[in-house]
Scaffold this motif. Structure first.
Motif, PDB file in Angstrom:
ATOM      1  N   THR A 264      -7.891  26.003 100.333  1.00 50.73           N
ATOM      2  CA  THR A 264      -6.434  25.967 100.373  1.00 50.73           C
ATOM      3  C   THR A 264      -5.841  27.260 100.924  1.00 50.73           C
ATOM      4  O   THR A 264      -4.900  27.238 101.708  1.00 50.73           O
ATOM      5  CB  THR A 264      -5.867  25.695  98.962  1.00 50.73           C
ATOM      6  OG1 THR A 264      -6.420  24.480  98.471  1.00 50.73           O
ATOM      7  CG2 THR A 264      -4.350  25.588  99.009  1.00 50.73           C
TER       8      THR A 264
ATOM      9  N   THR B  51     -13.153  21.659  99.232  1.00 50.69           N
ATOM     10  CA  THR B  51     -12.026  20.957  98.637  1.00 50.69           C
ATOM     11  C   THR B  51     -10.733  21.669  99.031  1.00 50.69           C
ATOM     12  O   THR B  51     -10.752  22.692  99.721  1.00 50.69           O
ATOM     13  CB  THR B  51     -12.169  20.875  97.102  1.00 50.69           C
ATOM     14  OG1 THR B  51     -11.128  20.046  96.577  1.00 50.69           O
ATOM     15  CG2 THR B  51     -12.108  22.252  96.452  1.00 50.69           C
ATOM     16  N   MET B  52      -9.616  21.115  98.575  1.00 48.69           N
ATOM     17  CA  MET B  52      -8.316  21.656  98.968  1.00 48.69           C
ATOM     18  C   MET B  52      -7.263  21.088  98.028  1.00 48.69           C
ATOM     19  O   MET B  52      -7.428  19.973  97.505  1.00 48.69           O
ATOM     20  CB  MET B  52      -8.015  21.238 100.424  1.00 48.69           C
ATOM     21  CG  MET B  52      -6.745  21.826 101.018  1.00 48.69           C
ATOM     22  SD  MET B  52      -6.612  21.369 102.773  1.00 48.69           S
ATOM     23  CE  MET B  52      -7.826  22.486 103.485  1.00 48.69           C
TER      24      MET B  52
ATOM     25  N   VAL C 217     -10.776  18.112 105.568  1.00 51.37           N
ATOM     26  CA  VAL C 217     -10.781  19.362 104.794  1.00 51.37           C
ATOM     27  C   VAL C 217     -11.293  20.547 105.619  1.00 51.37           C
ATOM     28  O   VAL C 217     -11.127  21.707 105.226  1.00 51.37           O
ATOM     29  CB  VAL C 217     -11.622  19.185 103.501  1.00 51.37           C
ATOM     30  CG1 VAL C 217     -13.122  19.262 103.797  1.00 51.37           C
ATOM     31  CG2 VAL C 217     -11.230  20.202 102.431  1.00 51.37           C
TER      32      VAL C 217
ATOM     33  N   LEU D 216      -4.033  18.688 101.427  1.00 49.71           N
ATOM     34  CA  LEU D 216      -5.027  17.816 102.058  1.00 49.71           C
ATOM     35  C   LEU D 216      -4.361  16.558 102.615  1.00 49.71           C
ATOM     36  O   LEU D 216      -4.635  16.151 103.756  1.00 49.71           O
ATOM     37  CB  LEU D 216      -6.116  17.436 101.058  1.00 49.71           C
ATOM     38  CG  LEU D 216      -7.211  16.516 101.597  1.00 49.71           C
ATOM     39  CD1 LEU D 216      -8.016  17.203 102.707  1.00 49.71           C
ATOM     40  CD2 LEU D 216      -8.137  16.052 100.470  1.00 49.71           C
TER      41      LEU D 216
ATOM     42  N   ARG E 263      -4.503  19.017  96.686  1.00 54.11           N
ATOM     43  CA  ARG E 263      -4.358  17.633  97.145  1.00 54.11           C
ATOM     44  C   ARG E 263      -3.165  17.416  98.056  1.00 54.11           C
ATOM     45  O   ARG E 263      -3.257  16.715  99.074  1.00 54.11           O
ATOM     46  CB  ARG E 263      -4.283  16.687  95.931  1.00 54.11           C
ATOM     47  CG  ARG E 263      -4.234  15.220  96.325  1.00 54.11           C
ATOM     48  CD  ARG E 263      -4.545  14.313  95.163  1.00 54.11           C
ATOM     49  NE  ARG E 263      -5.941  14.460  94.749  1.00 54.11           N
ATOM     50  CZ  ARG E 263      -6.495  13.776  93.749  1.00 54.11           C
ATOM     51  NH1 ARG E 263      -5.749  12.925  93.063  1.00 54.11           N
ATOM     52  NH2 ARG E 263      -7.760  13.938  93.442  1.00 54.11           N
TER      53      ARG E 263
ATOM     54  N   ARG F 136      -5.915   8.675 102.984  1.00 58.98           N
ATOM     55  CA  ARG F 136      -5.664   9.471 101.771  1.00 58.98           C
ATOM     56  C   ARG F 136      -6.449   8.908 100.583  1.00 58.98           C
ATOM     57  O   ARG F 136      -7.046   9.659  99.810  1.00 58.98           O
ATOM     58  CB  ARG F 136      -4.166   9.496 101.454  1.00 58.98           C
ATOM     59  CG  ARG F 136      -3.313  10.233 102.476  1.00 58.98           C
ATOM     60  CD  ARG F 136      -1.900  10.460 101.954  1.00 58.98           C
ATOM     61  NE  ARG F 136      -1.207   9.224 101.618  1.00 58.98           N
ATOM     62  CZ  ARG F 136      -0.415   8.552 102.443  1.00 58.98           C
ATOM     63  NH1 ARG F 136      -0.227   8.976 103.681  1.00 58.98           N
ATOM     64  NH2 ARG F 136       0.209   7.453 102.038  1.00 58.98           N
TER      65      ARG F 136
ATOM     66  N   ARG G 111      -2.538  17.328 105.715  1.00 61.66           N
ATOM     67  CA  ARG G 111      -3.460  17.479 106.843  1.00 61.66           C
ATOM     68  C   ARG G 111      -3.925  16.113 107.354  1.00 61.66           C
ATOM     69  O   ARG G 111      -4.064  15.905 108.571  1.00 61.66           O
ATOM     70  CB  ARG G 111      -4.669  18.324 106.429  1.00 61.66           C
ATOM     71  CG  ARG G 111      -4.372  19.813 106.348  1.00 61.66           C
ATOM     72  CD  ARG G 111      -5.537  20.558 105.707  1.00 61.66           C
ATOM     73  NE  ARG G 111      -6.764  20.459 106.479  1.00 61.66           N
ATOM     74  CZ  ARG G 111      -7.150  21.352 107.398  1.00 61.66           C
ATOM     75  NH1 ARG G 111      -6.379  22.399 107.679  1.00 61.66           N
ATOM     76  NH2 ARG G 111      -8.288  21.213 108.026  1.00 61.66           N
TER      77      ARG G 111
ATOM     78  N   ALA H 274     -10.090   9.766 100.935  1.00 62.64           N
ATOM     79  CA  ALA H 274     -10.335  11.166 100.593  1.00 62.64           C
ATOM     80  C   ALA H 274     -10.396  11.357  99.073  1.00 62.64           C
ATOM     81  O   ALA H 274     -11.250  12.091  98.559  1.00 62.64           O
ATOM     82  CB  ALA H 274      -9.243  12.052 101.188  1.00 62.64           C
TER      83      ALA H 274
END
Length: 306
Positions: A287, A195-196, A13, A201, A198, A265, A204, A268
């Protein structure tokens, strides 16, 4: 009261960059909260910060252990608390970046790890159970008795799963429920959660894994494997366990990489759930405009600690 900044959040993140940005702005030093970045020679798979990325900012608790050694939340707590005091005494700001919830809370709230003794026979029994039935079956034992630890711990983290089971067997309580654990911090803290969205994320995370492979993750794991580092805590981490399955012929190279992405994933997702439910973080969604968010984080730290 000594100051402490904590930056938590899921893998990929952007915690490392945020920590360095804060350290530059507030005369800080970074304490790595990552239980795997302590190991020498495990650089790519742990996304260890490089000297170039540090940009002159002192970083602590990186490359302090041989991969054959164990590393516990209690040892992290002891080392981190000492560093927090030393950094504060220099008139600088300690910033813990990353880490699992247990590691972070152990420092923030000064947990007492000495209260619960061990049960060597039970540990041996659980180790044998794992050999016979696998790490996932052991992990599932936590689901009903300690759902917090179940959600926080990766199935491959056998040692800490066994410890959580052991604590429950000896005390009838989960690690989080043990009596006598303080609920107030001895520090003047600013607790930051990143956070970001989903989908972004996960994108990434996938790109990070591809970059790790390009940078030599498989070769790094192969060096560790041929050095005899196989049944150690260090290589149970996501990023090594999957590649070891490829090296031992149980998975193809492509399948191992895909499994690594999937496990990252899922980890996370579990991290986000745990941090949201179990830590009183002030959240920042990374984000959109990252520079704008960093300015907001800087302002939050300024208002919280100065």
């Amino acid at each position: 009261m000594m100051k402490l900044i904590v930056i938590a959040g899921p893998t990929a993140v952007g915690k490392t960059d945020t920590g360095i940005s804060l350290a530059k702005a507030f005369n800080g030093e970074v304490i790595s909260g990552d239980s795997m970045q302590v190991y020498k020679g495990m650089d790519i798979g742990t996304a260890k910060v490089t000297p170039e990325e540090m940009d002159g900012i002192p970083h602590h608790l990186i490359d302090i252990k041989d991969p054959r050694d164990s590393f516990s939340a209690a040892e992290f707590q002891e080392r981190a608390r000492q560093l927090i005091e030393e950094i504060n005494n220099k008139g600088k700001l300690p910033i813990i970046v990353g880490g699992t919830g247990l590691y972070l809370n152990a420092v923030i709230f000064d947990y007492d790890f000495s209260e619960t003794e061990g049960d060597p026979e039970y540990r041996k029994e659980m180790e044998e159970f794992t050999r016979q039935h696998g790490a996932e079956a052991l992990h599932n034992k936590l689901k009903s008795i300690d759902p917090d630890s179940y959600g926080q711990l990766h199935p491959n983290n056998v040692r800490r799963i066994i410890r959580a089971l052991e604590v429950y067997k000896l005390t009838g309580k989960t690690i989080a429920e043990r009596p006598g654990q303080p609920d107030k911090s001895p520090y003047d803290t600013a607790l930051i959660g990143l956070t970001m969205e989903r989908e972004l994320l996960y994108e990434r995370i996938n790109k990070r894994v591809d970059l790790m492979v390009d940078q030599g993750l498989i070769e790094e794991a192969e060096r560790l494997y041929h050095a005899g580092i196989k049944d150690c805590q260090s290589v149970q981490a996501i990023g090594y366990k999957e590649i070891y399955e490829f090296l031992e012929g149980r998975l193809s190279r492509e399948d191992a990489i895909e499994l690594l992405k999937r496990n990252s994933r899922r980890y996370a997702k579990r991290q986000l759930t745990w941090f949201r439910n179990k830590m009183d973080l002030t959240w920042f969604d990374m984000t959109g405009d990252r520079e704008k968010k960093l300015k907001e984080i800087h302002q939050f730290v300024k208002e919280s600690c100065y």
